[in-house]
Design a protein around this motif. Structure first.
Motif, PDB file in Angstrom:
ATOM      1  N   ILE A   1      -6.076  13.861  -6.502  1.00 18.55           N
ATOM      2  CA  ILE A   1      -7.104  12.862  -6.253  1.00 18.55           C
ATOM      3  C   ILE A   1      -7.386  11.992  -7.755  1.00 18.55           C
ATOM      4  O   ILE A   1      -7.595  11.001  -7.644  1.00 18.55           O
ATOM      5  N   GLU A   2      -7.368  12.564  -8.620  1.00 12.22           N
ATOM      6  CA  GLU A   2      -7.402  12.097  -9.960  1.00 12.22           C
ATOM      7  C   GLU A   2      -6.225  10.980 -10.170  1.00 12.22           C
ATOM      8  O   GLU A   2      -6.482  10.009 -10.720  1.00 12.22           O
ATOM      9  N   ALA A   3      -5.307  11.308  -9.658  1.00 11.91           N
ATOM     10  CA  ALA A   3      -3.858  10.376  -9.798  1.00 11.91           C
ATOM     11  C   ALA A   3      -4.145   9.306  -9.180  1.00 11.91           C
ATOM     12  O   ALA A   3      -3.967   8.069  -9.357  1.00 11.91           O
ATOM     13  N   CYS A   4      -4.892   9.203  -7.917  1.00 11.15           N
ATOM     14  CA  CYS A   4      -5.095   8.361  -6.809  1.00 11.15           C
ATOM     15  C   CYS A   4      -6.131   7.514  -7.794  1.00 11.15           C
ATOM     16  O   CYS A   4      -6.064   6.200  -7.824  1.00 11.15           O
TER      17      CYS A   4
ATOM     18  N   LYS B   1     -14.396   4.726  -5.149  1.00 14.92           N
ATOM     19  CA  LYS B   1     -15.033   3.627  -4.382  1.00 14.92           C
ATOM     20  C   LYS B   1     -14.569   2.867  -3.325  1.00 14.92           C
ATOM     21  O   LYS B   1     -14.892   2.815  -2.051  1.00 14.92           O
ATOM     22  N   ASP B   2     -13.703   2.055  -3.830  1.00 16.01           N
ATOM     23  CA  ASP B   2     -13.120   0.864  -2.595  1.00 16.01           C
ATOM     24  C   ASP B   2     -11.668   1.727  -2.176  1.00 16.01           C
ATOM     25  O   ASP B   2     -11.063   0.851  -1.433  1.00 16.01           O
ATOM     26  N   SER B   3     -11.514   2.796  -2.335  1.00 13.26           N
ATOM     27  CA  SER B   3     -10.029   3.155  -1.867  1.00 13.26           C
ATOM     28  C   SER B   3     -10.144   3.629  -0.352  1.00 13.26           C
ATOM     29  O   SER B   3     -11.368   3.461   0.467  1.00 13.26           O
ATOM     30  N   ARG B   4      -9.250   3.655   0.387  1.00 19.94           N
ATOM     31  CA  ARG B   4      -9.056   3.854   1.739  1.00 19.94           C
ATOM     32  C   ARG B   4      -8.689   5.318   1.934  1.00 19.94           C
ATOM     33  O   ARG B   4      -7.960   5.979   2.911  1.00 19.94           O
TER      34      ARG B   4
ATOM     35  N   ARG C   1       0.741  -1.211  -0.236  1.00 18.49           N
ATOM     36  CA  ARG C   1       0.041  -0.006   0.083  1.00 18.49           C
ATOM     37  C   ARG C   1       0.953   1.240  -0.110  1.00 18.49           C
ATOM     38  O   ARG C   1       1.792   1.217   0.835  1.00 18.49           O
ATOM     39  N   VAL C   2       0.290   2.077  -1.030  1.00 25.36           N
ATOM     40  CA  VAL C   2       1.261   3.488  -0.988  1.00 25.36           C
ATOM     41  C   VAL C   2       0.509   4.409   0.080  1.00 25.36           C
ATOM     42  O   VAL C   2      -0.751   4.642   0.075  1.00 25.36           O
TER      43      VAL C   2
ATOM     44  N   GLU D   1      -7.584   2.508 -10.290  1.00 29.77           N
ATOM     45  CA  GLU D   1      -7.891   1.831 -11.825  1.00 29.77           C
ATOM     46  C   GLU D   1      -6.925   0.535 -12.230  1.00 29.77           C
ATOM     47  O   GLU D   1      -7.036  -0.443 -12.539  1.00 29.77           O
ATOM     48  N   LEU D   2      -5.732   1.171 -11.823  1.00 32.72           N
ATOM     49  CA  LEU D   2      -4.409   0.118 -12.224  1.00 32.72           C
ATOM     50  C   LEU D   2      -4.298  -1.012 -11.278  1.00 32.72           C
ATOM     51  O   LEU D   2      -3.418  -1.919 -11.388  1.00 32.72           O
ATOM     52  N   GLY D   3      -5.031  -0.958 -10.159  1.00 28.90           N
ATOM     53  CA  GLY D   3      -4.808  -2.110  -9.099  1.00 28.90           C
ATOM     54  C   GLY D   3      -4.027  -1.814  -7.927  1.00 28.90           C
ATOM     55  O   GLY D   3      -3.853  -2.622  -7.094  1.00 28.90           O
ATOM     56  N   GLY D   4      -3.421  -0.288  -7.936  1.00 28.75           N
ATOM     57  CA  GLY D   4      -2.583   0.041  -6.981  1.00 28.75           C
ATOM     58  C   GLY D   4      -3.341   0.378  -5.583  1.00 28.75           C
ATOM     59  O   GLY D   4      -4.667   0.608  -5.718  1.00 28.75           O
ATOM     60  N   ASP D   5      -2.763  -0.194  -4.637  1.00 31.55           N
ATOM     61  CA  ASP D   5      -3.378   0.003  -3.196  1.00 31.55           C
ATOM     62  C   ASP D   5      -2.868   1.307  -2.549  1.00 31.55           C
ATOM     63  O   ASP D   5      -1.636   1.393  -2.640  1.00 31.55           O
ATOM     64  N   PHE D   6      -3.435   2.015  -1.755  1.00 30.87           N
ATOM     65  CA  PHE D   6      -3.054   3.492  -1.330  1.00 30.87           C
ATOM     66  C   PHE D   6      -3.966   3.967  -0.437  1.00 30.87           C
ATOM     67  O   PHE D   6      -5.203   3.617   0.144  1.00 30.87           O
TER      68      PHE D   6
END
Length: 159
Positions: A97-100, A132-135, A78-79, A105-110
């Protein structure tokens, strides 16, 4: 001048690159002036005169590498991003926020911690809901910053 107490000031953003209200006078009257880059110092010297070159000091912003060492570079980790800034349009949080969103979308966890307040808060909160599913959440500075793997100081130039 009214009190006789020496003062200094820092010039680094719109006060230097958008509107230089009384810049020469402030440099002239100050005990010293600070800016954040050699480029900014050149702008100030060009505006105020060579006689003030020694009065303008550069103090770079950022984290000391010896204190904030990078963690593992495993892309599955996670980043954690920390952005400490006033929530104003000129700071460009919408791009962060757009970069996040793209990273998600690329599957990155952050985790993206936005620390600050200001007139753009409602808009940023609304934009953040699309993650949606971000933290992503807002947290306090002192609890989070020592844990950061990246520090985002978002900004954009006005055109």
């Amino acid at each position: 001048r009214l009190t006789g107490i020496p003062f200094s000031f820092t010039a680094h953003g719109s006060d230097l690159h958008v509107e230089r209200r009384m810049l020469k006078r402030k440099v002239q009257e100050a005990a010293f002036a600070v800016t954040v880059s050699e480029f900014n110092k050149k702008v100030m010297v060009r505006e105020c005169g060579d006689q003030f070159q020694d009065k303008i000091h550069v103090v770079h912003c950022g984290a000391a590498p010896g204190i904030y060492r990078p963690h593992s570079r495993d892309t599955r980790d996670r980043v954690r991003i920390v952005s400490v800034a006033a929530l104003e349009e000129v700071k460009g949080h919408r791009y962060l926020i757009e970069a996040c969103r793209l990273w998600h979308e690329l599957g990155g966890d952050f985790e993206c911690h936005l620390i600050g307040d200001g007139p753009q808060r409602a808009q940023i909160e609304k934009q953040r809901m699309y993650l949606k599913d971000s933290r992503s959440r807002t947290c306090s500075f002192w609890r989070v910053y020592p844990l950061a793997r990246a520090s985002g100081r978002a900004s954009r130039w006005r055109s």
